[in-house]
Design a protein around this motif. Structure first.
Motif, PDB file in Angstrom:
ATOM      1  N   CYS A  22       0.803  -1.205  -0.042  1.00  0.00           N
ATOM      2  CA  CYS A  22      -0.115  -0.152  -0.103  1.00  0.00           C
ATOM      3  C   CYS A  22       0.875   1.090  -0.028  1.00  0.00           C
ATOM      4  O   CYS A  22       2.198   1.172   0.160  1.00  0.00           O
ATOM      5  N   ASP A  23       0.275   2.584  -0.234  1.00  0.00           N
ATOM      6  CA  ASP A  23       0.987   3.676  -0.204  1.00  0.00           C
ATOM      7  C   ASP A  23       1.532   3.979   0.982  1.00  0.00           C
ATOM      8  O   ASP A  23       2.629   4.690   1.081  1.00  0.00           O
ATOM      9  N   THR A  24       1.043   3.732   2.021  1.00  0.00           N
ATOM     10  CA  THR A  24       1.527   4.498   3.249  1.00  0.00           C
ATOM     11  C   THR A  24       1.394   3.454   4.381  1.00  0.00           C
ATOM     12  O   THR A  24       0.630   2.626   4.567  1.00  0.00           O
ATOM     13  N   LEU A  25       2.267   3.777   5.675  1.00  0.00           N
ATOM     14  CA  LEU A  25       2.220   2.984   6.684  1.00  0.00           C
ATOM     15  C   LEU A  25       0.906   2.926   7.374  1.00  0.00           C
ATOM     16  O   LEU A  25       0.461   2.118   8.065  1.00  0.00           O
ATOM     17  N   LEU A  26       0.241   4.396   7.388  1.00  0.00           N
ATOM     18  CA  LEU A  26      -0.975   4.509   8.079  1.00  0.00           C
ATOM     19  C   LEU A  26      -2.135   3.640   7.447  1.00  0.00           C
ATOM     20  O   LEU A  26      -2.781   3.083   8.441  1.00  0.00           O
ATOM     21  N   GLU A  27      -2.235   3.281   6.325  1.00  0.00           N
ATOM     22  CA  GLU A  27      -2.918   2.237   5.765  1.00  0.00           C
ATOM     23  C   GLU A  27      -2.796   0.572   6.368  1.00  0.00           C
ATOM     24  O   GLU A  27      -3.706   0.218   6.656  1.00  0.00           O
ATOM     25  N   VAL A  28      -1.540   0.416   6.706  1.00  0.00           N
ATOM     26  CA  VAL A  28      -1.266  -0.783   7.425  1.00  0.00           C
ATOM     27  C   VAL A  28      -1.913  -0.857   8.660  1.00  0.00           C
ATOM     28  O   VAL A  28      -2.348  -1.613   9.299  1.00  0.00           O
TER      29      VAL A  28
END
Length: 320
Positions: A95-101
């Motif tokens: 995914c694009d960002t750690l936030l999504e994880v």
């Protein structure tokens, strides 16, 4: 059929594990997950979310870093808010960002066990703009008991170390290929709560020597290391650090691939035998060593003390 209460009740009791290869069937899962989730109560969930093109053989990762993402799908959103009974999560995601994880992981309120293989441009160039959003997610509703991480997850570890309540897993599985600073911090924070540790560090002897220590893990009962570069030296160094007399250690597993050709490693095997047959390791019940067939006799000779206690197990392999 889900409207039938008897069938729904039976389904709820029967389904304990879900494996969802979401990336290949996003329209189907987007439609069925909201309908299905109220009727089942699985405890474990395995998810693969590649967020890639259908045919990604020619995909250029530099394009991702530049913001060029043809046919990229946002699959992870279909799971948010569903399956609140999940205790164990095995998540493979790009995914694009750690936030999504993190949003995905913290959406399961009963989560206790995490296996994570996460990738994306954030692994190489973390976006500081995410910091505030991540700070709002520094909380698990339950303590994480086990954590297994693929290589190159320093940003996730940094986030995990800040979570509250303070996270002290009893089981850790760490794949170290690169900077080991945060892995060392994770081991220190786990402290006496850590009972089972597995480390994979194929070519990271220097990194392990500098940053990884077991000095705080006095209740460690099982230690397994997979290494190619000086494995016996790593084991000798780390087990020498274990506190306690006797220590709590019951099982050790490692490789001695270089034993037949490296006199220094053979000498370390002798030292390891003396260490593990001493009074500090009286609780030791099993020592498992993988060796090449040609080195079996030499390794047995060097580990004669352990062998005399009937706790040595040798797994022999052909030298390729």
């Amino acid at each position: 059929m889900l409207e039938d209460k008897d069938f729904s009740s039976m389904l709820s009791r029967s389904v304990t594990h879900l494996h969802l290869p979401i990336d290949k069937h996003i329209p189907y899962f987007a439609r069925t997950i909201p309908e299905l989730s109220p009727h089942i109560a699985p405890r474990s969930l395995s998810i693969c979310i590649e967020n890639m093109m259908e045919d990604n053989d020619d995909f250029d990762w530099e394009h991702w870093a530049l913001g060029i993402r043809p046919h990229i799908k946002k699959d992870q959103s279909v799971l948010l808010g569903h399956f609140p009974t999940i205790v164990s999560l095995d998540l493979s995601i790009n995914c694009d960002t750690l936030l999504e994880v993190i949003q995905m992981i913290t959406s399961f309120p009963l989560l206790e066990n995490i296996t994570l293989d996460a990738g994306g441009p954030w692994k190489e160039e973390f976006q500081e703009s995410e910091t505030d959003d991540l700070s709002s997610l520094l909380k698990f509703q339950k303590a994480i008991r086990s954590l297994s991480l693929s290589p190159h997850q320093p940003h996730f570890i940094q986030w995990f170390l800040q979570c509250r309540p303070l996270q002290t897993p009893s089981r850790l599985e760490l794949d170290i290929d690169g900077n080991a600073v945060h892995h060392g911090q994770l081991l220190r924070q786990a402290g006496p709560c850590l009972t089972h540790l597995k480390i994979k560090a194929m070519w990271s002897f220097g990194l392990l020597s500098e940053h990884v220590s077991l000095e705080e893990n006095r209740n460690l009962r099982s230690f397994h290391i997979i290494a190619w570069d000086n494995p016996v030296q790593i084991v000798l160094r780390l087990l020498s650090q274990l506190p306690g007399s006797p220590t709590a250690l019951e099982q050790v597993e490692f490789q001695a691939w270089q034993a037949g050709s490296d006199y220094a490693e053979m000498d370390r095997l002798t030292k390891l035998d003396l260490l593990l047959t001493g009074s500090r390791f009286a609780e030791l019940r099993k020592v498992t060593v993988s060796v090449f067939k040609a080195d079996k006799a030499a390794v047995e000779e060097r580990l004669a003390g352990i062998n005399s206690r009937k706790i040595l197990r040798l797994f022999c392999h052909d030298q390729g």
